[in-house]
Design a protein around this motif. Structure first.
Motif, PDB file in Angstrom:
ATOM      1  N   PHE A  22     -61.153  37.062  25.829  1.00 22.95           N
ATOM      2  CA  PHE A  22     -61.250  36.240  24.627  1.00 22.95           C
ATOM      3  C   PHE A  22     -60.738  37.048  23.447  1.00 22.95           C
ATOM      4  CE2 PHE A  22     -65.238  38.501  25.002  1.00 22.95           C
ATOM      5  CZ  PHE A  22     -65.544  38.895  23.697  1.00 22.95           C
ATOM      6  N   GLY A  23     -60.381  36.344  22.389  1.00 22.32           N
ATOM      7  CA  GLY A  23     -59.859  37.037  21.237  1.00 22.32           C
ATOM      8  C   GLY A  23     -59.512  36.082  20.108  1.00 22.32           C
ATOM      9  N   ALA A  24     -59.030  36.649  19.027  1.00 24.71           N
ATOM     10  CA  ALA A  24     -58.668  35.869  17.851  1.00 24.71           C
ATOM     11  C   ALA A  24     -57.473  36.528  17.181  1.00 24.71           C
ATOM     12  CB  ALA A  24     -59.836  35.765  16.887  1.00 24.71           C
ATOM     13  N   GLU A  25     -56.739  35.714  16.434  1.00 26.48           N
ATOM     14  CA  GLU A  25     -55.547  36.236  15.758  1.00 26.48           C
ATOM     15  C   GLU A  25     -55.330  35.484  14.450  1.00 26.48           C
ATOM     16  OE1 GLU A  25     -51.936  37.344  18.047  1.00 26.48           O
ATOM     17  OE2 GLU A  25     -50.927  35.818  16.826  1.00 26.48           O
ATOM     18  N   TYR A  26     -54.890  36.228  13.451  1.00 30.26           N
ATOM     19  CA  TYR A  26     -54.450  35.646  12.189  1.00 30.26           C
ATOM     20  C   TYR A  26     -53.010  36.074  11.974  1.00 30.26           C
ATOM     21  CZ  TYR A  26     -53.680  34.998   7.186  1.00 30.26           C
ATOM     22  OH  TYR A  26     -53.142  34.639   5.967  1.00 30.26           O
ATOM     23  N   ARG A  27     -52.204  35.110  11.555  1.00 28.72           N
ATOM     24  CA  ARG A  27     -50.784  35.422  11.332  1.00 28.72           C
ATOM     25  C   ARG A  27     -50.302  34.706  10.082  1.00 28.72           C
ATOM     26  NH1 ARG A  27     -46.475  32.725  14.089  1.00 28.72           N
ATOM     27  NH2 ARG A  27     -48.098  31.965  15.515  1.00 28.72           N
ATOM     28  N   ARG A  28     -49.527  35.412   9.283  1.00 38.37           N
ATOM     29  CA  ARG A  28     -48.916  34.825   8.091  1.00 38.37           C
ATOM     30  C   ARG A  28     -47.434  35.166   8.087  1.00 38.37           C
ATOM     31  NH1 ARG A  28     -47.764  36.030   2.539  1.00 38.37           N
ATOM     32  NH2 ARG A  28     -48.084  34.198   1.193  1.00 38.37           N
TER      33      ARG A  28
END
Length: 1007
Positions: free
Chosen positions: A585-591
């Motif tokens: 499992f995991g999470a990501e933020y991208r801009r």
């Protein structure tokens, strides 16, 4: 609103987090180094073998191209098995097919650019490189080495470096493989299936993951040079890398540098002339019959050779009225033009082909890449590290899209033009009531041809940590990183003409007061207009050339940036009856954001631009821009961000001596885009190790997504020159104006595959084979119609489309507006084959080891549906003007360990199956039905395939030094020509080899 499948995943995640599934962890086995003949199961996200436990052989994954062992293998085929998943658990077998290129495979290919090795894989179709898009000035993708799987386009293939995203080298978000540190790449994993649930947006076609050697120790270098049989495209490569551990090996430093230069292949400019002594180009074209002939049953198109366009000549040709057929030669002398024979539509056969521009495009760009890379890591303890990586890369290209600036019969030359020969003045005055005649010219008198110079510079930094820890009695692995990447693209075009100034300059008269030749327009004269003569082989005066083609040609400056923060965990959460249940499992933020500025002449004089001081305002130019013949770059900017989280499970559910072993793989990802809103992706797959020796079955179904990229959302208007046919068979020059659409939504895809794998059965211990059926349906596809489609729809009565079409105006005012919408769909399906066999020749009393391997893809369908009323779906499989041949195969035979383990030989074959010009064409020779815009008729719709044979060898001079050479296209097989409806470069380098026989040799050193 969650589906039952998503609710199930959430329940499992909550249960595992609460410890409901936790049991005592099994002891970890010590990590062993990978040896020849062993196999490995690992997530593409994992970039280093030390962070993932070695797994037993997993024949459920596709047999990869085997690497060459350091010594003859005795325990079977040396395959590398990669999971194609975020989970990296012992014994885990992944249903998603994955092909791997090892270091040995990369070295055997002996290419200056790793991109050129990858695009030979059958699953990779439609990639862009330095031999593609050489005809384009304004596309922005020239010289971009970008990968495409399944022919679905580069924007639907996710390319990663060590499992991490890389800042795009273009506003479409696609990466440039040439900017990667290639010498340190020890493996490339190609996941040929939907992987959005595991890796996020863009992975509709699959994932290509470049894995570097994180702990490289020592020094290695590669020096290589080469050229074609025709002594062009001379190239050289220098690569070096150094790595060393300090402070009891807790601090590790790695640095590398690379330089590659290709000289390119110069275009022969005008006429039916081949580049560098080649002999295959013969002015092919699709000749169009008259409407009366079509009504009588003749086909609309016929493939002809030695074609002559009837609407222009090298130095000018009158194309209408009583003087039609008058050409202009040395000193402007008029003469009867030689059209040739069998004239129909826009073409004749034979005749004066000296002004042909079709082969005036570079077959390969002049190309230079420079890359510097470093990685510094610190081991916090035996299981955890923190690291920093930095990458600087610059890729420069130079190429000629076309010679001169062909005007297809759309110039208006008035009868009092000062440069019109006196012998034609009377005939012009009496034969043209309007006082002007139409002229077409290739503008071969121009002193210089258009040169496009794209330069892409990348700056990328990553800070991260990875390792393992114990929690609730279980061993967990993690990796986390933050990335900031920037890419600056500058496109500078030289020797480009300004359309308004050109039109003013050719409209020349004699000043009654002075007798001097001047521009007719007083306003143009006040703005510095200098007359030029385009009627004949007359040297253009320098002042006139500087006026129409100022030294500050079209310019575009684009700044793109990407910021990413990502964290991932995986481990075993429960010891089930059939094996450990694993979870990731995991999470990501991208801009991502971009800003682009064009020069005022292209973008508009009223708009701010960093180039404004170099482009003085000229009141004769259009204040709204689009003044250049090509390369009208506009201003724009935009940004978006996305937040996403995922969970993935691997659940073994069968382990029986009678029924074999089976496991289930489940994944779900939730995404929220600042522009496109919410999106979701999921995957469900299974593998079954059957009771039959060596036989496994695998299947996977997934929902995948691709969010609109910056270009599609916010693209500044770009203008390119195109030729379209009206409903009377006339070719008209138009501007194609492309612009973004911020209202776009994500594309969604259903990706299904089923495979059968035979891996080293007892009766064939050295043999691996797999066959996989795939079916990908993409809906809400972001697409736009091409100019000819819009024109045809408008003539068919579609008033909505007519609002974007204007093709009956004065020269320079005709245009087609192209904007993307979510109305199209794609559907591709086919079969992948992969096999590998290795034999120790000592069993036959011979030295060394022989390895046979093969990959092939049969594309059954590749259907594109524009989704607009009045249009019909088109079949791309076997369309040899596109990117998806029906068959594409790569087969090789290697014999290593010869001459006391010093010599290795490799023979390989690249095969493309036969196809057609276009699947929508109806082939007939007489009694043809009336053609339609969607289904034209053609005399012969067949296009042959191609077989290319390559040969290479390597010789170990010592344990540290290896010399090698490679010959590609050994037989110097000429490319198959792809005729066009307008006489342009009749070649498809995305399918056929454009360079001819190529020689390379080099030396590798490792200390």
């Amino acid at each position: 609103m969650h589906t039952p499948f998503q609710k199930t995943l959430v329940s499992l995640a909550v249960a595992s987090a609460c410890g409901m599934l936790a049991l005592p962890a099994q002891a970890q086995q010590p990590q062993q180094p990978q040896q020849a003949g062993q196999t490995q199961s690992q997530s593409p996200a994992s970039a280093d073998n030390t962070s993932v436990p070695e797994a037993p052989a997993s024949p459920a994954a596709a047999p990869a191209i085997p690497a060459t062992p350091a010594a003859p293998a005795t325990n079977g085929v040396n395959t590398v098995v990669v999971s194609g998943s975020r989970i990296a658990a012992r014994g885990f077998t992944q249903p998603t097919p994955t092909t791997t290129l090892s270091t040995a495979d990369i070295e055997k290919a002996a290419k200056p650019n790793l991109f050129d090795t990858l695009v030979e894989l059958p699953a990779l179709q439609g990639s862009t490189g330095r031999t593609t898009n050489t005809f384009s000035t304004s596309s922005g993708i020239q010289g971009l080495s970008s990968l495409s799987l399944r022919g679905l386009g580069t924007i639907r293939t996710l390319t990663l470096l060590d499992g991490q995203r890389v800042v795009g080298a273009n506003v479409t978000g696609v990466t440039d493989v040439s900017q990667f540190p290639q010498l340190l790449v020890k493996r490339v994993d190609v996941v040929t299936g939907g992987a959005s649930a595991s890796y996020g947006s863009d992975a509709i076609g699959g994932v290509v993951n470049f894995i570097t050697d994180k702990k490289f120790t020592g020094f290695k270098a590669n020096v290589e040079g080469g050229m074609t049989k025709y002594k062009d495209d001379k190239n050289g490569t220098l690569q070096a890398a150094w790595g060393k551990g300090f402070m009891d090996d807790r601090l590790h430093v790695t640095v590398s540098g690379e330089f590659t230069r290709h000289g390119g292949i110069d275009a022969p400019r005008f006429g039916q002339v081949n580049a560098g002594g080649r002999s295959w180009y013969d002015n092919p074209a699709l000749q169009e019959s008259t409407p009366a002939m079509q009504a009588a049953g003749a086909p609309r198109y016929k493939y002809i050779h030695n074609a002559q366009h009837i609407q222009y000549a090298k130095y000018g040709l009158v194309t209408n009225g009583p003087l039609r057929g008058t050409a202009f030669g040395a000193g402007g002398t008029p003469y009867p033009f030689e059209y040739g024979t069998d004239c129909m539509g826009n073409f004749c056969v034979g005749g004066d082909r000296s002004g042909s521009v079709g082969n005036g495009t570079n077959l390969a760009m002049n190309f230079k890449r420079q890359v510097a890379y470093s990685r510094i890591s610190w081991d916090l303890d035996a299981d955890n590290e923190i690291y920093v990586t930095g990458n600087w890369a610059q890729v420069q290209s130079v190429f000629q899209p076309n010679p001169g600036a062909a005007k297809q019969g759309n110039l208006s030359i008035r009868c009092d033009n000062a440069f019109l020969p006196a012998s034609l003045v009377a005939g012009c005055l009496s034969g043209y009531p309007s006082g002007a005649m139409s002229v077409g010219t290739a503008n071969a008198e121009f002193p210089s041809d258009i040169d496009v110079h794209p330069t892409r510079t990348q700056r990328r930094f990553v800070v991260g940590a990875d390792g393992r820890f114990a929690l609730f009695g279980r061993d967990w692995r993690y990796d986390a990183y933050a990335e900031h990447g920037e890419n600056t693209t500058v496109i500078h075009v030289q020797d480009m003409t300004l359309n308004p100034r050109y039109n003013f300059a050719i409209d020349a008269v004699r000043d009654p007061a002075t007798g001097q030749v001047v521009c007719r327009s007083a306003a143009a004269r006040a703005a510095g207009c200098q007359p030029i003569n385009v009627l004949g082989d007359v040297p253009i005066n320098l002042a006139g050339w500087n006026y129409i083609a100022p030294t500050n040609g079209p310019m575009q400056h684009t700044d793109s940036s990407q910021d990413v923060a990502s964290v991932n965990f995986n481990g075993d959460v429960w010891q089930g009856w059939a094996g450990p249940v694993s979870m990731a499992f995991g999470a990501e933020y991208r801009r991502e954001k971009y800003a682009v500025h064009g020069d005022p002449y292209g973008a508009g004089a009223a708009l701010e631009s960093p180039y404004s001081p170099a482009y003085p305002f000229d009141p004769t130019l259009s204040a709204t821009g689009d003044n250049w013949f090509a390369g009208n770059y506009h201003n724009g900017d935009g940004s978006f961000n996305v937040r996403e989280a995922y969970v993935e499970f691997n659940v073994p559910f069968l382990k029986s001596d009678t029924w074999g072993e089976a496991n289930l793989n489940l994944a779900d990802r939730q995404e929220k885009y600042s522009t496109a809103g919410k999106a979701s992706a999921w995957k469900i797959g299974a593998t079954w190790k059957t009771p039959v020796d060596g036989l496994r079955l695998r299947a996977v179904s997934s929902k995948d997504v691709r969010a609109p990229n910056l270009s599609e959302l916010y693209a500044a208007m770009t203008v390119t020159n195109q030729a379209v046919n009206n409903n009377q068979g006339q070719s008209i020059q138009i501007q194609q104006r492309n612009v973004g659409n911020p209202a776009l939504k994500p594309e969604t895809a259903r990706n299904n595959s089923f495979g059968v794998v035979l891996s080293q059965p007892g009766w064939a211990r050295n043999f691996n084979f797999s066959v996989d059926y795939f079916d990908i349906k993409v809906s809400n596809v972001i697409n736009s119609l091409n100019p000819q489609q819009e024109v045809d729809l408008c003539y068919a009565g579609n008033q909505q489309v007519c609002g974007s079409v204007a093709i009956n105006g004065a020269a320079g005012t005709n245009y087609v507006l192209a904007q993307s919408f979510n109305f199209a769909s794609l559907h591709t399906r086919g079969i992948d084959f992969e096999t590998a066999y290795r034999r120790n020749m000592a069993d036959w009393g011979l030295p060394g080891t022989v390895t046979l391997r093969g990959l092939a893809t049969r594309t059954i369908h590749s259907v594109s549906d524009p989704g607009v009323p009045g249009t019909t779906p088109s079949e791309g499989a076997g369309n040899m003007t596109g990117a998806t041949p029906k068959w594409k195969a790569l087969v090789s035979q290697s014999w290593d360990g010869l001459l006391q383990d010093r010599l290795g030989l490799t023979l390989s074959e690249r095969w493309i199956g036969a196809g057609v010009f276009n699947n929508e064409y109806i082939e007939c020779r007489s009694g043809c039905p009336l053609p339609t815009a969607a289904h034209p008729t053609i005399y012969d719709n067949h296009m042959p395939g191609a077989l290319y044979i390559d040969f290479g060898a390597n010789y170990n001079i010592s344990k540290q030094v290896t010399a090698y050479f490679k010959v590609d296209n050994l037989a110097d097989r000429a490319p198959v020509l792809v005729p066009q409806t307008n006489l342009s470069l009749a070649l498809n380098p995305a399918v056929y080899d454009a360079l001819g026989r190529t020689y390379r040799a080099g030396v590798r050193m490792t200390f």
